[in-house]
Write a protein that holds these residues in place. Structure first.
Motif, short mmCIF file in Angstrom:
data_model
loop_
_atom_site.label_atom_id
_atom_site.label_comp_id
_atom_site.label_asym_id
_atom_site.label_seq_id
_atom_site.Cartn_x
_atom_site.Cartn_y
_atom_site.Cartn_z
N ALA A 162 0.88 -1.36 0.14
CA ALA A 162 -0.04 0.07 -0.15
C ALA A 162 1.06 1.27 0.04
N ALA A 163 0.64 2.52 -0.49
CA ALA A 163 1.10 3.59 -0.72
C ALA A 163 0.37 4.75 -0.52
N GLY A 164 0.96 5.91 0.39
CA GLY A 164 0.30 7.02 0.45
C GLY A 164 1.22 8.01 -0.38
N PHE A 165 0.60 8.63 -1.33
CA PHE A 165 1.52 9.76 -1.96
C PHE A 165 1.00 11.08 -2.00
N PHE A 166 2.04 11.95 -1.83
CA PHE A 166 1.71 13.38 -2.04
C PHE A 166 1.66 13.99 -3.45
N ALA A 167 0.75 14.42 -3.98
CA ALA A 167 0.79 14.76 -5.36
C ALA A 167 1.43 16.02 -5.62
N GLY A 168 2.38 15.81 -6.80
CA GLY A 168 3.08 16.95 -7.13
C GLY A 168 3.15 16.93 -8.64
N SER A 169 3.62 18.02 -9.30
CA SER A 169 3.55 18.40 -10.49
C SER A 169 4.68 17.78 -11.33
N PHE A 170 5.82 17.80 -10.83
CA PHE A 170 7.07 17.61 -11.67
C PHE A 170 7.25 15.87 -11.70
N VAL A 171 6.29 15.29 -12.90
CA VAL A 171 6.26 14.05 -13.13
C VAL A 171 6.60 13.93 -14.50
N PRO A 172 7.61 13.27 -14.94
CA PRO A 172 7.88 12.77 -16.15
C PRO A 172 6.71 12.02 -17.11
N ARG A 173 6.49 12.50 -18.35
CA ARG A 173 5.49 11.76 -18.94
C ARG A 173 5.48 10.35 -19.05
N THR A 174 6.66 9.91 -19.06
CA THR A 174 7.03 8.31 -18.81
C THR A 174 6.34 7.81 -17.74
N MET A 175 6.46 8.57 -16.68
CA MET A 175 5.81 7.98 -15.38
C MET A 175 4.47 7.70 -15.32
N PHE A 176 3.82 8.40 -16.22
CA PHE A 176 2.46 8.12 -16.71
C PHE A 176 1.83 6.69 -16.81
N GLU A 177 2.77 6.25 -17.82
CA GLU A 177 2.91 4.87 -18.17
C GLU A 177 2.93 3.95 -16.93
N GLU A 203 0.82 26.27 -4.45
CA GLU A 203 1.68 27.17 -5.20
C GLU A 203 2.64 26.60 -6.43
N GLY A 204 3.11 25.50 -5.88
CA GLY A 204 4.22 24.76 -6.80
C GLY A 204 3.56 23.61 -7.48
N ASN A 205 2.23 23.20 -7.63
CA ASN A 205 1.82 22.11 -7.91
C ASN A 205 0.75 22.40 -9.43
N ASP A 206 0.77 21.85 -10.64
CA ASP A 206 -0.10 21.84 -11.46
C ASP A 206 -1.44 20.99 -11.09
N ARG A 207 -2.30 21.44 -10.52
CA ARG A 207 -3.26 20.76 -10.18
C ARG A 207 -3.94 19.68 -11.24
N GLN A 208 -3.95 20.21 -12.48
CA GLN A 208 -4.60 19.21 -13.48
C GLN A 208 -3.64 18.20 -13.80
N ALA A 209 -2.27 18.41 -13.83
CA ALA A 209 -1.30 17.25 -14.10
C ALA A 209 -1.54 16.18 -12.80
N ALA A 210 -1.82 16.76 -11.55
CA ALA A 210 -2.06 15.83 -10.39
C ALA A 210 -3.28 14.97 -10.54
N LEU A 211 -4.41 15.69 -11.10
CA LEU A 211 -5.69 14.89 -11.29
C LEU A 211 -5.62 13.87 -12.42
N ASP A 212 -4.49 14.47 -13.40
CA ASP A 212 -4.60 13.23 -14.65
C ASP A 212 -3.63 12.12 -14.20
N LEU A 213 -2.57 12.43 -13.22
CA LEU A 213 -1.91 11.30 -12.74
C LEU A 213 -2.80 10.40 -11.80
N PHE A 214 -3.57 10.87 -11.09
CA PHE A 214 -4.48 10.01 -10.34
C PHE A 214 -5.38 9.09 -11.16
N ASP A 215 -5.92 9.77 -12.12
CA ASP A 215 -6.77 9.08 -13.18
C ASP A 215 -6.01 7.92 -13.69
#
Length: 246
Positions: A165-180, A198-210
């Motif tokens: 199990a994992a608990g993550f803190f959502a953040g925006s600096f995620v390489p596109r390859t990590m989505f795969e 202020e340092g997080n791209d909210r939509q990127a975080a939501l896309d990663l969660f999805d």
């Protein structure tokens, strides 16, 4: 693994600093842990700011875990703290600072240079730490992963079956390859998002969660900036780990 210091904290938690080769780390075990009653383990992630700087937050998280009967451990990230500096990482951080100070978007090239080599180095080191920690008689598993650089957590969740199990803190600096790679994550997830970070791209975080492939995943979004995480968010995370590590 070689233990270098040992002390009892006020709540009875045993704190031991250790080295694993050249890698420093800290292990916290609750007073209830013993060879006859081994406890589960939470591996604590953190940003690349150094263990000394992050210690107050890490020990608070570890003590919270101990109240649930869990051990907690963390290791220094490559190129951070007292570990040798890493020229490529220093250059990537400098490029990131320049872009942010200029108000420019952070390019995929900067993100890849900053994060991907860190993931490639940090994940095998985390696995080596788990090998050593799980060999201790007072730690019996299972293992949870909490916080830190989310891309490191994603890779660990994919490659190491010991993490359940994992608990993550959502953040925006995620390489596109990590989505795969996120699509390959199947363990239960508890994801914390500060809505006005202020340092997080909210939509990127939501896309990663999805993108996460887990059948059990929950997103906990709270109003406020990066440092405005409410106290009850920690209690929610503790409940999540209690469900999956006991």
């Amino acid at each position: 693994m070689r233990f270098t210091t040992e002390q009892r904290l006020d709540d009875g938690v045993l704190e031991r600093e250790f080295t694993l080769g050249e890698i420093p780390g800290i292990l916290w075990t609750p007073a209830s842990a013993s060879t006859s009653a081994p406890v589960p383990l939470i591996l604590l992630g953190h940003p690349p700011l150094g263990l000394h700087k992050m210690y107050p937050r890490l020990v608070a998280r570890a003590q919270h875990a101990a109240t649930e009967g869990f051990a907690a451990a963390t290791i220094e990230l490559p190129g951070s703290g007292d570990r040798p500096r890493w020229a490529a990482a220093e250059q990537a951080r400098a490029d990131l600072r320049r872009a942010m100070e200029a108000g420019e978007p952070v390019s995929d090239e900067i993100i890849d240079a900053l994060i991907l080599p860190l993931v490639d180095k940090a994940v095998p080191e985390s696995q080596a730490a788990l090998d050593a920690l799980l060999s201790l008689p007072e730690i019996g598993g299972p293992v949870g992963y909490s916080g830190g650089v989310i891309s490191v957590g994603i890779r660990l969740a994919v490659v190491d079956p010991r993490i359940v199990a994992a608990g993550f803190f959502a953040g925006s600096f995620v390489p596109r390859t990590m989505f795969e790679e996120a699509r390959q994550v199947t363990i239960p997830l508890h994801v914390l998002l500060q809505w006005d970070d202020e340092g997080n791209d909210r939509q990127a975080a939501l896309d990663l969660f999805d993108a996460f492939g887990s059948r059990e995943k929950s997103l906990h979004a709270n109003m406020g900036g990066h440092t405005g995480v409410p106290q009850f968010a920690g209690e929610d995370a503790a409940g999540f780990f209690a469900r999956h590590l006991r």
